[in-house]
Scaffold this motif. Structure first.
Motif: not given
Ligand code: NAD
Ligand code: MG
Length: 394
Positions: A89-114
């Motif tokens: 979902v973080a890389t969907m074409p409809e998405v322009d901006s991603v708020m990276a607000a997961i706590v901790g290391a669990a957020g790394l992969l989707p934030t990096l993907a964005a």
């Protein structure tokens, strides 16, 4: 109209982000929301903001959430389950901006993907940046993603940077960053009382209302340690150029000291909607919903040097970035495990830095030049921290 994906929508930053976005329905459309387990909050958010798709990481909760939708106005909404769906979902074409607000290391992969997908990344999840360091900043540079800081201090620093400044670059006329810290709830507690503080006392922050993990980090000042590393990466500065300043009133959110002697500060009430609105409206500004600062109620502002004896976690963060390689990843992972153990009342508050330091002592600062090496170091440090904690609790 921009499309936004909020990773960690149900947390403190996620809720504040939806509050700001809801004030500007002609500028932002909510495309995707994600949660780990809190499906009740997610359900209310979906009714109010009508995202196209949601992710519930916990599979059992995802199934429960799907049955909750039957017969409601949002019965047709797409629901994905599992951690892999976060990057989707973080890389969907409809998405322009991603708020990276997961706590901790669990957020790394989707934030990096964005970041790799060239999105505008609004970064609250400092742990993701601290653990991946140069890899993350390289992904941003290569894809041309726009990286905007949400952490109030880093957002303040960003606002005090020269016009047109972009994160990752070096502002040569800025000689120092003054990174402010409230000092948390135990700034003045006698040192011999610190071993017996409870999780409830540690999460009761004097100025900010935040998730549990970051509240404990604020009490140990590991939060400031992680933020010092975050500042080195975001603003391309050396650790010795970042001076931590205890400022208990939390009116100034950080400062930049320039070569000509000018010091620029950003001020405001302690309300995360201010940095969130700043990043969402960037390079413009719009209403955040925050109360205007009543300057007359700010009777005085204090500034103190941090005490490393009271706050050993801050010293460990300087040691980690000084050593480099996988040491910041190790620091972050050990801290996550130690904080969780403290919240579960397995270890004392003052054991948190002991666990982290022993983990760091047991690891060599080998290079962190691939995602695989970083994830390995993260797993290794978690296993070590668990072992050290069992040793302490026997
Ligand atoms: P929180 O605990 O309130 O919320 C965490 C969010 O992450 C929730 O939506 C939860 O569902 C999600 N989450 C938790 N574990 C997950 C997992 N394993 N997989 C997927 N999702 C998961 O935390 P918060 O206070 O909103 O903080 C979020 C991030 O923002 C942290 O990195 C924190 O350091 C940073 N931050 C927060 C504040 C603040 O004021 N709260 C300020 C600055 C920076
Ligand atoms: Mg902060």
């Amino acid at each position: 109209m921009k499309g936004i994906c909020i990773l960690g929508a149900t947390g403190s930053i996620g809720v504040s982000t939806l509050d700001v976005v809801g004030r500007h329905p002609t500028l932002y459309k909510v495309v995707a929301l994600t949660a780990n387990t809190n499906i009740d909050t997610l359900f209310e958010q979906c009714l109010a903001h009508r995202p196209q798709v949601v992710v519930v990481v916990n599979e059992a909760k995802a199934a429960a959430f799907k049955s909750q939708l039957v017969g409601t106005a949002i019965a047709d909404m797409e629901v994905l389950a599992g951690a892999e769906a976060l990057s989707q979902v973080a890389t969907m074409p409809e998405v322009d901006s991603v708020m990276a607000a997961i706590v901790g290391a669990a957020g790394l992969l989707p934030t990096l993907a964005a970041a790799q997908a060239g999105k505008t990344v609004l970064l609250a999840n400092k742990e993701a940046l601290v653990m991946s360091g140069d890899i993350f900043m390289q992904a941003v540079a290569q894809s041309g993603a726009l990286l905007l800081p949400i952490d109030s201090e880093h957002n303040a620093i960003f606002q005090c940077m020269p016009a047109g400044y972009q994160t990752g670059s070096r502002a040569v006329t800025a000689r120092r960053i003054l990174l402010t810290a409230s000092g948390g709830p135990f700034r003045q507690m006698p040192l011999d009382q610190l071993p017996s503080v409870t999780p409830a006392q540690a999460v009761a922050h004097p100025n900010w209302d935040m998730g549990k993990k970051i509240s404990v980090d604020s009490a140990t000042m590991m939060n400031k340690g992680l933020e010092m590393i975050e500042a080195c990466l975001l603003f391309n500065m050396q650790p010795e150029q970042i001076q931590v300043v205890i400022h208990p009133q939390s009116v100034i959110h950080s400062m930049v000291d320039y070569v000509d002697g000018t010091v620029l500060a950003q001020m405001g009430n302690p309300d995360m909607r201010i940095p969130i609105a700043h990043a969402l409206a960037s390079p413009d500004r719009f209403d955040s919903g925050a109360e205007p600062l009543n300057i007359f109620s700010v009777r005085y502002m204090d500034f103190e040097e941090p005490n490393f004896e009271r706050f050993p976690c801050l010293r460990l963060a300087y040691r980690a970035i000084g050593a480099g390689g996988i040491m910041p990843t190790t620091l972050n992972a050990a801290n996550e495990i130690a904080v969780e153990a403290f919240l579960n009342e397995l270890i004392r508050f003052t054991d948190i830095p002991i666990v982290i330091e022993r983990c760091m002592d047991a690891v060599a600062a080998t290079p962190a030049d691939s995602l695989e090496l970083i994830l390995q170091a993260d797993q290794h440090a978690r296993a070590l921290a668990h072992e050290i904690i069992s040793g302490l609790t026997q």
